[in-house]
Scaffold this motif. Structure first.
Motif, PDB file in Angstrom:
ATOM      1  N   CYS A  57       0.846  -1.194   0.000  1.00  0.00           N
ATOM      2  CA  CYS A  57       0.000   0.000   0.000  1.00  0.00           C
ATOM      3  C   CYS A  57       0.880   1.241   0.000  1.00  0.00           C
ATOM      4  O   CYS A  57       1.785   1.384   0.805  1.00  0.00           O
ATOM      5  CB  CYS A  57      -0.917   0.011   1.221  1.00  0.00           C
ATOM      6  SG  CYS A  57      -1.932   1.495   1.255  1.00  0.00           S
ATOM      7  N   GLY A  89      -0.750   4.280  -0.103  1.00  0.00           N
ATOM      8  CA  GLY A  89      -1.689   5.340   0.293  1.00  0.00           C
ATOM      9  C   GLY A  89      -1.024   6.247   1.324  1.00  0.00           C
ATOM     10  O   GLY A  89       0.052   5.923   1.832  1.00  0.00           O
ATOM     11  N   SER A  90      -1.692   7.354   1.641  1.00  0.00           N
ATOM     12  CA  SER A  90      -1.061   8.367   2.509  1.00  0.00           C
ATOM     13  C   SER A  90      -0.468   7.803   3.778  1.00  0.00           C
ATOM     14  O   SER A  90       0.695   8.021   4.107  1.00  0.00           O
ATOM     15  CB  SER A  90      -2.084   9.420   2.915  1.00  0.00           C
ATOM     16  OG  SER A  90      -2.936   9.712   1.868  1.00  0.00           O
ATOM     17  N   SER A  91      -1.306   7.064   4.499  1.00  0.00           N
ATOM     18  CA  SER A  91      -0.882   6.595   5.815  1.00  0.00           C
ATOM     19  C   SER A  91       0.298   5.639   5.690  1.00  0.00           C
ATOM     20  O   SER A  91       1.317   5.787   6.359  1.00  0.00           O
ATOM     21  CB  SER A  91      -2.074   5.929   6.497  1.00  0.00           C
ATOM     22  OG  SER A  91      -1.637   5.156   7.564  1.00  0.00           O
ATOM     23  N   CYS A  92       0.179   4.660   4.809  1.00  0.00           N
ATOM     24  CA  CYS A  92       1.245   3.685   4.650  1.00  0.00           C
ATOM     25  C   CYS A  92       2.501   4.324   4.070  1.00  0.00           C
ATOM     26  O   CYS A  92       3.611   3.961   4.411  1.00  0.00           O
ATOM     27  CB  CYS A  92       0.781   2.539   3.762  1.00  0.00           C
ATOM     28  SG  CYS A  92      -0.547   1.603   4.521  1.00  0.00           S
ATOM     29  N   CYS A 129      -4.804   3.420  -0.715  1.00  0.00           N
ATOM     30  CA  CYS A 129      -5.283   2.942   0.588  1.00  0.00           C
ATOM     31  C   CYS A 129      -6.128   1.671   0.494  1.00  0.00           C
ATOM     32  O   CYS A 129      -7.065   1.572  -0.296  1.00  0.00           O
ATOM     33  CB  CYS A 129      -6.114   4.034   1.264  1.00  0.00           C
ATOM     34  SG  CYS A 129      -6.710   3.574   2.892  1.00  0.00           S
ATOM     35  N   MET A 130      -5.773   0.699   1.308  1.00  0.00           N
ATOM     36  CA  MET A 130      -6.486  -0.587   1.306  1.00  0.00           C
ATOM     37  C   MET A 130      -7.546  -0.617   2.382  1.00  0.00           C
ATOM     38  O   MET A 130      -8.073  -1.679   2.705  1.00  0.00           O
ATOM     39  CB  MET A 130      -5.496  -1.719   1.558  1.00  0.00           C
ATOM     40  CG  MET A 130      -4.487  -1.911   0.469  1.00  0.00           C
ATOM     41  SD  MET A 130      -3.356  -3.215   0.940  1.00  0.00           S
ATOM     42  CE  MET A 130      -2.296  -3.251  -0.498  1.00  0.00           C
ATOM     43  N   ASP A 131      -7.802   0.528   2.968  1.00  0.00           N
ATOM     44  CA  ASP A 131      -8.795   0.588   4.050  1.00  0.00           C
ATOM     45  C   ASP A 131      -8.371  -0.246   5.222  1.00  0.00           C
ATOM     46  O   ASP A 131      -9.191  -0.866   5.889  1.00  0.00           O
ATOM     47  CB  ASP A 131     -10.149   0.093   3.537  1.00  0.00           C
ATOM     48  CG  ASP A 131     -11.073   1.264   3.309  1.00  0.00           C
ATOM     49  OD1 ASP A 131     -10.870   2.280   3.997  1.00  0.00           O
ATOM     50  OD2 ASP A 131     -11.962   1.170   2.436  1.00  0.00           O
ATOM     51  N   ALA A 132      -7.096  -0.314   5.445  1.00  0.00           N
ATOM     52  CA  ALA A 132      -6.580  -1.109   6.550  1.00  0.00           C
ATOM     53  C   ALA A 132      -5.471  -0.335   7.230  1.00  0.00           C
ATOM     54  O   ALA A 132      -4.523  -0.913   7.735  1.00  0.00           O
ATOM     55  CB  ALA A 132      -6.060  -2.438   6.016  1.00  0.00           C
ATOM     56  N   CYS A 133      -5.595   0.987   7.225  1.00  0.00           N
ATOM     57  CA  CYS A 133      -4.532   1.818   7.791  1.00  0.00           C
ATOM     58  C   CYS A 133      -4.288   1.395   9.230  1.00  0.00           C
ATOM     59  O   CYS A 133      -5.221   1.090   9.971  1.00  0.00           O
ATOM     60  CB  CYS A 133      -4.918   3.284   7.781  1.00  0.00           C
ATOM     61  SG  CYS A 133      -5.419   3.895   6.186  1.00  0.00           S
ATOM     62  N   SER A 185       0.405  -1.500   5.127  1.00  0.00           N
ATOM     63  CA  SER A 185      -0.440  -2.645   4.773  1.00  0.00           C
ATOM     64  C   SER A 185       0.132  -3.342   3.544  1.00  0.00           C
ATOM     65  O   SER A 185       0.573  -2.677   2.602  1.00  0.00           O
ATOM     66  CB  SER A 185      -1.855  -2.193   4.467  1.00  0.00           C
ATOM     67  OG  SER A 185      -2.372  -1.455   5.551  1.00  0.00           O
TER      68      SER A 185
END
Ligand code: FES
Lengths: 84, 391
Positions: free
Chosen positions: A7, A9-12, A44-48, A53
């Motif tokens: 992932c 995405g922003s968080s990852c 984002c995998m919706d698993a932040c 992730s």
């Protein structure tokens, strides 16, 4: 062929997606797995979580860190590649 | 179709002077454009002060629709009088353009405006009057897409005097050069560059007088539509995506989740353009802090959200135009490039809170809004027409 999705995405991303991916790549080269594994990125995998992730096949793992990436690869990814 | 005046200006100081005695003041609102070039008597500090005051007063007053007489009256009573010449004085040329079409020009003892249409100098009929013993010319005319306009200070007319040109470059010759450059379809930046370079060359690199120019081009407005953040209610997802797809101009999506939502609604594949670390050669060290872009058919740019917006806001704080942006292709620079090249920007902002983003939950407002506000402010400061829609 097994697909590893890291992932980005922003968080990852801020938790080190790139570092984790680099480690995976290095291990894939060392263990000569390049023709058995595909490494790609996703939003984002919706698993932040508190870590990065990673999806291996159908399963999402949360909280992989740059430090734990190597062990994660050997413990979780390698057996799945060998089983495939 | 909306028309806008694209502009660029450059002032050159007389060789050896630190301050320029010419002042350019360009102020525009989304519907009107005002440019003033003022040339202060003499050179150096005094000229600089005179021209600065003149340009600002003229610009402010004409923007508010004041009459020439009032403007000149105000200037005469405001400007400090020169001890030597017993004269308080700076010449100026002002052009006001409403809706990119209706032009109004005032020239107060300054070289006339050059207008080029279809690569030919366009004669402008001007009324001449004398106010306070000074010659004032006024003109009104309509502009078309493709028109070029140039205002120069007399330092331009005198360029090359006694050298290449016996009497200097001269208005007529400058106009011929502008005709030729207009034929290359250049933009306002290229035009000002050509003018400045030639002027400096004629002066052998050492201007004998302050020399300034404003280059303008009339072109159709460029539009962009941006979708960022998923709507507060899931039922609005499709509506938000439709709004983007039906929006004008270039289209961009900022937000990973938003991009996935759009892909779902459109039934198209979202491909993250992520390059394996080992294959990222050529690009040098990867830009710190901006994650990758993605591809989605029908959308010109797809980026992740918060980090990209933050970096874009940072870029927009400094860059005045696309020319000031770094030559990078990371997500934030690409987004900044779209925003800076557009004149009309429509933002569709989703109100959903990101449950994964602790800051969102605490503030009760998406973090992204902070950056959006900052970006909107910076775009408006650049006279762009920005509209926002919250969904
Ligand atoms: S950013 Fe990776 S799971 Fe959300």
């Amino acid at each position: 062929m097994i697909t590893i999705v890291v992932c980005v995405g922003s968080s990852c991303y801020v938790r080190g997606s790139d570092k984790v991916a680099e480690t995976f790549e290095r291990l894939m080269n060392e263990q000569e797995l390049n023709d058995k594994v595909e490494l790609v990125g996703s939003f984002c995998m919706d698993a932040c979580s508190m870590g990065v992730s990673v999806r291996v096949g159908d399963q999402i793992f949360r909280g992989v860190s740059p430090e734990s990436a190597e062990q994660f690869f050997n413990d979780e990814i390698r057996p799945r590649i060998d089983a495939a | 179709m909306r028309q806008v005046v694209e502009y660029a200006s450059r002032t050159l100081s007389k060789a050896g002077e630190e301050l320029c005695g010419d002042t350019v003041d360009i102020g525009s609102t989304p519907t009107s454009f005002i440019a003033v070039l003022s040339d202060g008597l003499g050179s150096g500090v005094k000229a600089n002060i005179l021209s600065t005051l003149t340009a600002q007063i003229a610009s402010t007053m004409f923007k508010e629709g004041a009459h020439v007489e009032d403007v000149i009256e105000t200037l005469a009573s405001t400007l400090p009088e020169c001890q030597v010449r017993k004269l308080a004085y700076a010449t100026f040329a002002m052009i006001k353009v409403v809706r990119g079409r209706e032009a109004y020009v005032v020239e107060y003892d300054s070289p006339p405006l050059i207008v080029v249409r279809g690569n030919k100098l366009l004669p402008i009929e001007a009324r001449e009057r004398t106010i306070n013993g000074r010659k004032v010319r006024e003109a009104e005319f309509d502009l078309q897409v493709g028109d070029y306009m140039v205002i120069v200070s007399d330092g331009y007319e005198h360029a090359g005097v006694g050298k290449l040109y016996r009497l200097g470059w001269g208005w007529q010759n400058i106009a011929v050069s502008v005709e030729r450059w207009a034929g290359t379809n250049c933009d306002a930046y290229e035009l000002i560059h050509a003018l400045t370079t030639t002027c400096l060359k004629l002066y052998d690199g050492k201007p004998g007088d302050d020399a300034s120019a404003i280059a303008m081009r009339v072109r159709p407005a460029v539009a962009a539509t941006i979708l960022t953040g998923p709507p507060a209610n899931k039922e609005d997802d499709a509506r938000a995506v439709t709004k983007l797809m039906e929006g004008r101009g270039l289209k961009a999506i900022c937000g990973g989740t938003t991009a996935q939502m759009a892909a779902r609604v459109l039934g198209r594949e979202l491909k993250v353009e992520w390059v394996r670390p080992s294959q990222r050669h050529g690009e040098g060290p990867r830009k710190q802090g901006t994650p990758p872009v993605a591809r989605l058919e029908g959308v010109d740019l797809v980026t992740e959200g918060i980090l990209t917006l933050g970096k874009t806001a940072e870029l927009l704080e400094k860059a005045e135009s696309t020319r000031d942006l770094p030559h990078d292709s990371d997500a934030a620079t690409q987004l900044a490039r779209i925003l800076l090249s557009a004149d009309d920007i429509h933002l569709i902002v989703g109100m959903a809170l990101n449950p994964n983003q602790v800051a969102d939950v605490i503030r009760g407002q998406p973090m992204r809004h902070m950056y959006i506000r900052q970006i909107v402010r910076d775009l408006k400061r650049r006279q762009k027409r920005v509209t926002e829609e919250y969904i």
